[in-house]
Motif scaffolding. Structure first.
Motif, PDB file in Angstrom:
ATOM      1  N   SER A   1      47.237  13.511  35.227  1.00 47.13           N
ATOM      2  CA  SER A   1      46.386  12.595  35.989  1.00 47.13           C
ATOM      3  C   SER A   1      45.190  13.310  36.609  1.00 47.13           C
ATOM      4  N   TYR A   2      45.348  14.585  36.920  1.00 44.42           N
ATOM      5  CA  TYR A   2      44.258  15.363  37.508  1.00 44.42           C
ATOM      6  C   TYR A   2      43.262  15.839  36.453  1.00 44.42           C
ATOM      7  N   PHE A   3      43.749  16.154  35.254  1.00 45.68           N
ATOM      8  CA  PHE A   3      42.904  16.819  34.270  1.00 45.68           C
ATOM      9  C   PHE A   3      42.667  16.013  32.994  1.00 45.68           C
ATOM     10  N   GLU A   4      43.149  14.785  32.941  1.00 43.23           N
ATOM     11  CA  GLU A   4      42.981  13.980  31.735  1.00 43.23           C
ATOM     12  C   GLU A   4      41.508  13.781  31.397  1.00 43.23           C
ATOM     13  N   ASN A   5      40.657  13.724  32.428  1.00 43.42           N
ATOM     14  CA  ASN A   5      39.232  13.511  32.179  1.00 43.42           C
ATOM     15  C   ASN A   5      38.561  14.698  31.503  1.00 43.42           C
ATOM     16  N   ARG A   6      39.292  15.795  31.349  1.00 45.35           N
ATOM     17  CA  ARG A   6      38.741  16.949  30.636  1.00 45.35           C
ATOM     18  C   ARG A   6      38.957  16.845  29.129  1.00 45.35           C
ATOM     19  N   ILE A   7      39.705  15.834  28.705  1.00 46.24           N
ATOM     20  CA  ILE A   7      39.878  15.582  27.273  1.00 46.24           C
ATOM     21  C   ILE A   7      38.761  14.643  26.832  1.00 46.24           C
ATOM     22  N   SER A   8      38.114  14.974  25.751  1.00 44.93           N
ATOM     23  CA  SER A   8      36.987  14.156  25.294  1.00 44.93           C
ATOM     24  C   SER A   8      37.462  12.798  24.795  1.00 44.93           C
ATOM     25  N   ASP A   9      36.540  11.855  24.797  1.00 46.51           N
ATOM     26  CA  ASP A   9      36.840  10.516  24.286  1.00 46.51           C
ATOM     27  C   ASP A   9      37.220  10.564  22.806  1.00 46.51           C
ATOM     28  N   ALA A  10      36.624  11.512  22.074  1.00 47.69           N
ATOM     29  CA  ALA A  10      36.908  11.617  20.639  1.00 47.69           C
ATOM     30  C   ALA A  10      38.364  11.979  20.390  1.00 47.69           C
ATOM     31  N   ILE A  11      38.894  12.922  21.158  1.00 37.36           N
ATOM     32  CA  ILE A  11      40.286  13.331  20.994  1.00 37.36           C
ATOM     33  C   ILE A  11      41.228  12.217  21.431  1.00 37.36           C
ATOM     34  N   ILE A  12      40.922  11.588  22.550  1.00 35.35           N
ATOM     35  CA  ILE A  12      41.765  10.491  23.028  1.00 35.35           C
ATOM     36  C   ILE A  12      41.819   9.367  21.998  1.00 35.35           C
ATOM     37  N   GLN A  13      40.682   9.087  21.399  1.00 35.91           N
ATOM     38  CA  GLN A  13      40.655   8.047  20.369  1.00 35.91           C
ATOM     39  C   GLN A  13      41.500   8.449  19.165  1.00 35.91           C
ATOM     40  N   ASP A  14      41.438   9.737  18.789  1.00 32.47           N
ATOM     41  CA  ASP A  14      42.262  10.227  17.677  1.00 32.47           C
ATOM     42  C   ASP A  14      43.743  10.047  17.978  1.00 32.47           C
ATOM     43  N   ILE A  15      44.157  10.406  19.188  1.00 27.36           N
ATOM     44  CA  ILE A  15      45.568  10.304  19.578  1.00 27.36           C
ATOM     45  C   ILE A  15      46.011   8.851  19.624  1.00 27.36           C
ATOM     46  N   ASP A  16      45.196   8.007  20.257  1.00 23.19           N
ATOM     47  CA  ASP A  16      45.554   6.598  20.381  1.00 23.19           C
ATOM     48  C   ASP A  16      45.677   5.935  19.007  1.00 23.19           C
ATOM     49  N   THR A  17      44.782   6.290  18.112  1.00 22.66           N
ATOM     50  CA  THR A  17      44.832   5.734  16.756  1.00 22.66           C
ATOM     51  C   THR A  17      46.080   6.201  16.025  1.00 22.66           C
ATOM     52  N   PHE A  18      46.375   7.490  16.140  1.00 28.13           N
ATOM     53  CA  PHE A  18      47.566   8.048  15.488  1.00 28.13           C
ATOM     54  C   PHE A  18      48.833   7.366  15.972  1.00 28.13           C
ATOM     55  N   LEU A  19      48.982   7.207  17.281  1.00 24.39           N
ATOM     56  CA  LEU A  19      50.182   6.581  17.840  1.00 24.39           C
ATOM     57  C   LEU A  19      50.271   5.111  17.461  1.00 24.39           C
ATOM     58  N   SER A  20      49.141   4.446  17.467  1.00 27.54           N
ATOM     59  CA  SER A  20      49.135   3.024  17.123  1.00 27.54           C
ATOM     60  C   SER A  20      49.517   2.800  15.664  1.00 27.54           C
ATOM     61  N   GLU A  21      48.976   3.620  14.768  1.00 31.83           N
ATOM     62  CA  GLU A  21      49.228   3.442  13.335  1.00 31.83           C
ATOM     63  C   GLU A  21      50.615   3.910  12.919  1.00 31.83           C
ATOM     64  N   ASN A  22      51.204   4.820  13.691  1.00 30.83           N
ATOM     65  CA  ASN A  22      52.501   5.394  13.305  1.00 30.83           C
ATOM     66  C   ASN A  22      53.610   5.091  14.310  1.00 30.83           C
ATOM     67  N   LEU A  23      53.380   4.100  15.173  1.00 30.04           N
ATOM     68  CA  LEU A  23      54.322   3.826  16.258  1.00 30.04           C
ATOM     69  C   LEU A  23      55.729   3.543  15.759  1.00 30.04           C
ATOM     70  N   LEU A  24      55.857   2.629  14.805  1.00 30.82           N
ATOM     71  CA  LEU A  24      57.175   2.230  14.317  1.00 30.82           C
ATOM     72  C   LEU A  24      57.880   3.401  13.650  1.00 30.82           C
ATOM     73  N   GLU A  25      57.158   4.146  12.834  1.00 27.44           N
ATOM     74  CA  GLU A  25      57.754   5.283  12.140  1.00 27.44           C
ATOM     75  C   GLU A  25      58.193   6.370  13.120  1.00 27.44           C
ATOM     76  N   LEU A  26      57.339   6.660  14.100  1.00 24.63           N
ATOM     77  CA  LEU A  26      57.682   7.678  15.095  1.00 24.63           C
ATOM     78  C   LEU A  26      58.897   7.260  15.910  1.00 24.63           C
ATOM     79  N   ARG A  27      58.934   5.998  16.293  1.00 27.44           N
ATOM     80  CA  ARG A  27      60.052   5.507  17.102  1.00 27.44           C
ATOM     81  C   ARG A  27      61.353   5.541  16.318  1.00 27.44           C
ATOM     82  N   ASN A  28      61.293   5.150  15.050  1.00 28.10           N
ATOM     83  CA  ASN A  28      62.500   5.179  14.223  1.00 28.10           C
ATOM     84  C   ASN A  28      62.998   6.601  14.025  1.00 28.10           C
ATOM     85  N   GLU A  29      62.069   7.529  13.784  1.00 26.50           N
ATOM     86  CA  GLU A  29      62.465   8.920  13.605  1.00 26.50           C
ATOM     87  C   GLU A  29      63.127   9.478  14.847  1.00 26.50           C
TER      88      GLU A  29
END
Length: 216
Positions: A124-152
């Motif tokens: 919460s203190y340092f999240e703003n040090r992560i760029s928007d580009a990386i956050i978007q990459d992570i959010d996209t990855f989790l969204s597209e692979n949510l079901l597979e990750l959860r099942n695994e």
């Protein structure tokens, strides 16, 4: 001179962020002191702590996922994006555990990682040090692979030799923090136990549904 230098530094940093430079090095010279600032995907960190970016990425992934992840699941994303290499990632995970920002839990033969309360506070203190580009990459990855990750993460299978010399295949399925089913099957050979475990990963949903239909 100092005023001109400070203005030039601010202008340069803004230009780099605006253009989302993936990687660059800037030598900041102040008197006799030379400080290397590395910029990767928009996150600035001092050269004496080059692992900061990777630690924040892992904390963000675990916090965003809302469920436990294995090292393999985390590394697949980070290595695919070429943020760092395998050995460095192992060191980062170890550092985070030692600092109690993440914790691990062994279920059957797999180790799962989750973020701790201290980890969330740190993020919460340092999240703003992560760029928007990386956050978007992570959010996209989790969204597209949510079901597979959860099942695994929810489906586990392992086997071991019992005192009777038979092999026990232990199969389980979880949803959030609740265990839905846990089955132990005794078989005479290791090959049979291994086959059962492999089939459990592929057929757990059908078998669970069949049991519910037969028992209810």
């Amino acid at each position: 001179m100092d005023l001109f230098y400070n203005y030039f530094k601010i202008y340069t940093m803004r230009a780099l962020f605006k253009n989302r430079v993936n990687y660059s090095n800037i030598m900041e010279i102040t008197g006799t002191k030379i400080l290397l600032i590395s910029i990767k995907k928009g996150l600035i960190f001092m050269s004496q702590d080059p692992l900061t970016l990777y630690k924040l990425i892992i904390l963000y992934i675990l916090n965003k996922a809302k469920f436990h992840l294995t090292f393999s699941q985390i590394s697949n994303f980070i290595l695919e994006k070429e943020y760092t290499n395998y050995l460095t990632l192992q060191q980062v995970m170890s550092d985070l555990q030692e600092a109690e920002l993440i914790k691990s839990k062994v279920l059957t033969n797999r180790t799962y990682f989750s973020i701790t309360d201290e980890g969330r506070n740190t993020l919460s203190y340092f999240e703003n040090r992560i760029s928007d580009a990386i956050i978007q990459d992570i959010d996209t990855f989790l969204s597209e692979n949510l079901l597979e990750l959860r099942n695994e993460s929810a489906i586990t299978a392992t086997y071991y030799m019992a005192t009777s010399k038979d092999y026990i295949a232990e199969l389980s399925a979880r949803e959030k923090n609740m265990e839905l089913i846990n089955i132990k099957l005794s078989v005479p050979t290791e090959d049979m136990a291994e086959t059962i475990c492999n089939h459990w990963y592929n057929k757990n949903q059908q078998l669970y549904q069949f049991l519910m239909e037969q028992l209810l």
